[in-house]
Structures are given as structure tokens and as C-alpha cells.
Design an enzyme around this catalytic site. Structure first.
Site, PDB file in Angstrom:
ATOM      1  N   ILE A 101       0.832  -1.194   0.000  1.00 45.51           N
ATOM      2  CA  ILE A 101       0.000   0.000   0.000  1.00 45.51           C
ATOM      3  C   ILE A 101       0.873   1.252   0.000  1.00 45.51           C
ATOM      4  CG2 ILE A 101      -0.207  -0.115   2.533  1.00 45.51           C
ATOM      5  CD1 ILE A 101      -3.061   1.093   2.215  1.00 45.51           C
ATOM      6  N   CYS A 102       0.350   2.315  -0.559  1.00 40.82           N
ATOM      7  CA  CYS A 102       0.953   3.650  -0.532  1.00 40.82           C
ATOM      8  C   CYS A 102       2.234   3.682  -1.366  1.00 40.82           C
ATOM      9  CB  CYS A 102       1.184   4.081   0.916  1.00 40.82           C
ATOM     10  SG  CYS A 102       1.540   5.834   1.154  1.00 40.82           S
TER      11      CYS A 102
END
Length: 183
Positions: A101-102
């Protein structure tokens, strides 16, 4: 019971890591947090977390999924650790799930795991040189086979619930989500 490894590096994104750990444990998944070194790990906003173990102690263990939280410089530290790349490649080769994620989908990209895949990330964190090798989407959560990616802190809950469903069942995900009082 399914087992998930969440490596934690100095500068990880706290919202992402804690949401993932909490939601997956609520779903009945065994979550192992592992620091790149021994001791507490400070997130990018100064919140310290004490991992369950070190990466060295579990790097050869069997996991169903490895999930990388984002954050900077946490993602950079994960990307620079050859054990992380080796673990991701081994798990992918064994038919396990890899998720990030991110900023952390960049680690998957640099490990060669996003080539030919659909993926997403925080808008400015995917290496531009690798973008032509994948289909980059601006969606909250993107799954392509056994690779799952997400955008950032604001999508952490959706990401965690998606992972819980993949590892358990739709009914279990729905139960966890209802208990969280999601609209």
C-alpha cells in the site's frame, strides 16, 4: 489458519500498518509483525510499535501473504533490504499473495513482481521507469491475481478488508466490516 507477515521498517505509515494488523487479526488471520532489526520501530509520524519478532527470525518461515505498509522512509528501507525482495519473490513463486500500500508497491515493482500486472500506489511513489511495464490504475485497491496494491492511508481500511476476504471468506469479511460500523 492463514499466516501473514507484515515487515516494519523505520518510517512506516502508522495508519496503514495498524489498520492492516488490527483488521486481519479481527478476521482470525495470524499476523506476524517483524522489524528489520530488533526493538521498537518508529513510524513516519513518531508512533513506535514493538514488532512480534525480527525479519531475520522469520524470513524462512511459511506465510500465505506478505503485506508491505507504505510510508517514508519506511518503504525505502524495505526496498533496500535484500531479504525483503527475496522473501517476496519466494512467496510469489510458491503461489502466495504479495500486497503493498501507498509507497510500498514500488518495492514490488523493483522486485519485478508488477511487470505485466495491474497495480496502484500513492500517486508520486511508483518508479517512472517501471510504469511502462505495468498497467497503472488510480483505484483504491487493485488486485491482479495474487498481487494486491492500494493507494494510501485513506484506503487502508478497504485494503485490509479486501485482504481479509482473500484469506478467509466474504462472510467473514462482512462480519468484520459490520462490527467496525462501516457505513
Amino acid at each position: 489458519m492463514k499466516r501473514v507477515l507484515i515487515p516494519l521498517a523505520e518510517g512506516f505509515e502508522e495508519v496503514e500498518a495498524v489498520t492492516l494488523i488490527d483488521v486481519l487479526r479481527r478476521a482470525g488471520v495470524t499476523v506476524v509483525t517483524a522489524g528489520l532489526k530488533a526493538g521498537a520501530v518508529s513510524g513516519s509520524h513518531g508512533v513506535a510499535v514493538v514488532p512480534d519478532t525480527t525479519l531475520e527470525a522469520v524470513v524462512d518461515d511459511r506465510f500465505d501473504m506478505v503485506v508491505l505498509p507504505g510510508g517514508l522512509p519506511g518503504t525505502t528501507h524495505l526496498d533496500e533490504d535484500p531479504r525483503v525482495h527475496a522473501l517476496l519473490k519466494r512467496l510469489e513463486g510458491e503461489g502466495g499473495y504479495v500486497a503493498a500500500i501507498c509507497a510500498a508497491p514500488a518495492v514490488l515493482a523493483n522486485a519485478g513482481l508488477l511487470s505485466g500486472k495491474r497495480a496502484t500506489s500513492y500517486p508520486t511513489c511508483m518508479p517512472e521507469a517501471l510504469l511502462p511495464t505495468m498497467t497503472y490504475l488510480e483505484e483504491p485497491v487493485v488486485r491482479d491475481g495474487r498481487v494486491i496494491t492500494s493507494r494510501g492511508p485513506g484506503t487502508a481500511m478497504d485494503f485490509a478488508l479486501t485482504l481479509s476476504e482473500l484469506l478467509t471468506s466474504k462472510a467473514n469479511r462482512d462480519e468484520v466490516e459490520a462490527d467496525l460500523m462501516r457505513p
